[in-house]
Design a protein around this motif. Sequence first.
Motif, PDB file in Angstrom:
ATOM      1  N   VAL A 105       0.788  -1.151   0.046  1.00  0.00           N
ATOM      2  CA  VAL A 105       0.129  -0.043   0.084  1.00  0.00           C
ATOM      3  C   VAL A 105       0.867   1.181  -0.019  1.00  0.00           C
ATOM      4  O   VAL A 105       1.936   1.233   0.663  1.00  0.00           O
ATOM      5  CB  VAL A 105      -1.073  -0.119   1.025  1.00  0.00           C
ATOM      6  CG1 VAL A 105      -0.325   0.015   2.598  1.00  0.00           C
ATOM      7  CG2 VAL A 105      -1.733   1.238   1.118  1.00  0.00           C
ATOM      8  N   HIS A 106       0.573   2.229  -0.796  1.00  0.00           N
ATOM      9  CA  HIS A 106       1.351   3.566  -0.797  1.00  0.00           C
ATOM     10  C   HIS A 106       0.247   4.833  -0.788  1.00  0.00           C
ATOM     11  O   HIS A 106      -0.812   4.329  -1.340  1.00  0.00           O
ATOM     12  CB  HIS A 106       2.349   3.456  -1.433  1.00  0.00           C
ATOM     13  CG  HIS A 106       2.080   3.761  -2.944  1.00  0.00           C
ATOM     14  ND1 HIS A 106       1.710   2.684  -3.763  1.00  0.00           N
ATOM     15  CD2 HIS A 106       2.137   5.110  -3.842  1.00  0.00           C
ATOM     16  CE1 HIS A 106       1.551   3.220  -5.018  1.00  0.00           C
ATOM     17  NE2 HIS A 106       1.923   4.552  -5.279  1.00  0.00           N
ATOM     18  N   VAL A 107       0.740   5.791  -0.434  1.00  0.00           N
ATOM     19  CA  VAL A 107      -0.006   7.106  -0.154  1.00  0.00           C
ATOM     20  C   VAL A 107       0.326   8.245  -1.297  1.00  0.00           C
ATOM     21  O   VAL A 107       1.438   8.090  -1.956  1.00  0.00           O
ATOM     22  CB  VAL A 107       0.329   7.856   1.142  1.00  0.00           C
ATOM     23  CG1 VAL A 107      -0.200   8.869   1.071  1.00  0.00           C
ATOM     24  CG2 VAL A 107      -0.077   7.016   2.241  1.00  0.00           C
ATOM     25  N   HIS A 108      -0.601   8.737  -2.215  1.00  0.00           N
ATOM     26  CA  HIS A 108      -0.550   9.545  -3.316  1.00  0.00           C
ATOM     27  C   HIS A 108      -1.161  10.773  -2.390  1.00  0.00           C
ATOM     28  O   HIS A 108      -1.928  11.048  -1.656  1.00  0.00           O
ATOM     29  CB  HIS A 108      -1.458   9.285  -4.462  1.00  0.00           C
ATOM     30  CG  HIS A 108      -0.647   8.158  -5.275  1.00  0.00           C
ATOM     31  ND1 HIS A 108      -1.541   8.065  -6.487  1.00  0.00           N
ATOM     32  CD2 HIS A 108       0.416   7.665  -5.265  1.00  0.00           C
ATOM     33  CE1 HIS A 108      -0.596   7.137  -7.068  1.00  0.00           C
ATOM     34  NE2 HIS A 108       0.435   7.064  -6.440  1.00  0.00           N
ATOM     35  N   PRO A 109      -0.394  12.054  -3.152  1.00  0.00           N
ATOM     36  CA  PRO A 109      -0.952  13.486  -2.877  1.00  0.00           C
ATOM     37  C   PRO A 109      -2.360  13.736  -3.233  1.00  0.00           C
ATOM     38  O   PRO A 109      -3.114  14.292  -2.620  1.00  0.00           O
ATOM     39  CB  PRO A 109       0.059  14.267  -3.441  1.00  0.00           C
ATOM     40  CG  PRO A 109       1.206  13.469  -4.093  1.00  0.00           C
ATOM     41  CD  PRO A 109       0.602  12.075  -4.039  1.00  0.00           C
ATOM     42  N   SER A 117       4.538   4.633 -13.371  1.00  0.00           N
ATOM     43  CA  SER A 117       5.831   3.989 -12.522  1.00  0.00           C
ATOM     44  C   SER A 117       5.014   2.967 -11.665  1.00  0.00           C
ATOM     45  O   SER A 117       5.620   1.745 -11.527  1.00  0.00           O
ATOM     46  CB  SER A 117       6.487   5.007 -11.608  1.00  0.00           C
ATOM     47  OG  SER A 117       7.083   4.500 -10.452  1.00  0.00           O
ATOM     48  N   ASP A 118       4.115   3.275 -10.918  1.00  0.00           N
ATOM     49  CA  ASP A 118       3.431   2.051 -10.206  1.00  0.00           C
ATOM     50  C   ASP A 118       2.847   0.863 -10.953  1.00  0.00           C
ATOM     51  O   ASP A 118       3.105  -0.252 -10.554  1.00  0.00           O
ATOM     52  CB  ASP A 118       2.050   2.783  -9.649  1.00  0.00           C
ATOM     53  CG  ASP A 118       2.027   3.754  -8.798  1.00  0.00           C
ATOM     54  OD1 ASP A 118       3.249   3.900  -8.043  1.00  0.00           O
ATOM     55  OD2 ASP A 118       1.146   4.616  -8.493  1.00  0.00           O
ATOM     56  N   ARG A 119       2.587   1.175 -12.185  1.00  0.00           N
ATOM     57  CA  ARG A 119       1.968  -0.074 -13.075  1.00  0.00           C
ATOM     58  C   ARG A 119       3.248  -0.649 -13.604  1.00  0.00           C
ATOM     59  O   ARG A 119       3.261  -2.151 -13.737  1.00  0.00           O
ATOM     60  CB  ARG A 119       1.327   0.495 -14.384  1.00  0.00           C
ATOM     61  CG  ARG A 119       0.028   0.724 -14.385  1.00  0.00           C
ATOM     62  CD  ARG A 119      -0.777   1.005 -15.408  1.00  0.00           C
ATOM     63  NE  ARG A 119      -0.301   1.939 -16.329  1.00  0.00           N
ATOM     64  CZ  ARG A 119      -0.770   3.408 -16.086  1.00  0.00           C
ATOM     65  NH1 ARG A 119      -1.773   3.477 -15.025  1.00  0.00           N
ATOM     66  NH2 ARG A 119      -0.206   4.253 -16.816  1.00  0.00           N
TER      67      ARG A 119
HETATM   68 ZN   LIG Z   1       1.847   5.684  -6.767  1.00  0.00          ZN
END
Ligand SMILES: [Zn+2]
Length: 173
Positions: A105-109, A117-119
């Motif tokens: 899990v990560h947080v986005h603004p 990049s996530d993909r």
């Molecule tokens: Zn991301």
Amino acid sequence: MTFIKSLIAAAVDWFCGSSPKVLCGAHVWREGVAELRRRANGRRESGAFLLGNIEKDVRVIRKFLFYDDIDPHCFDNGIVEFNGRLLHVVHTECRKLGLRLVADVHVHPGGYGQSSSDRENPMDPRSGHIAMILPNFAKGEFVPGEFGIYEFQGRDNWINHSQEGKRFFKLTR
Ligand SMILES: [Zn+2]
């Protein structure tokens, strides 16, 4: 719920194929999200490996392992840039706890859509891995249906389960 009613609910889930594929204790999730919010501090991303078990195709999350506890430079540029050479630390931790990497899990603004990049850089390149994204620096409680849930299918292929909410990811007591 009575026994009969829960039996019927289980049967409906089974026939409709709608039983959740990811489970997490509500307190584990709530504390983990609060810690991601604290670390993001409204100004940078934050994130964690989610360790747990896979039981009959269901991923059960038991522990948040925060990226910056393993790689202190992970957020030097404000976004997730985890040093892949430190992944062995994650696997050592898993072995020690008798768990495995089941999701991250990560947080986005801003929003919870995946960046290119996530993909292109799944934290675990095995098919079935789940990546979640909390929007707005994790400011909120976030029940399933309010954040991004993506299932890796190999190569650049992801299934977006975000709208399925608790039918896909259920918080348990
Ligand atoms: Zn991301």
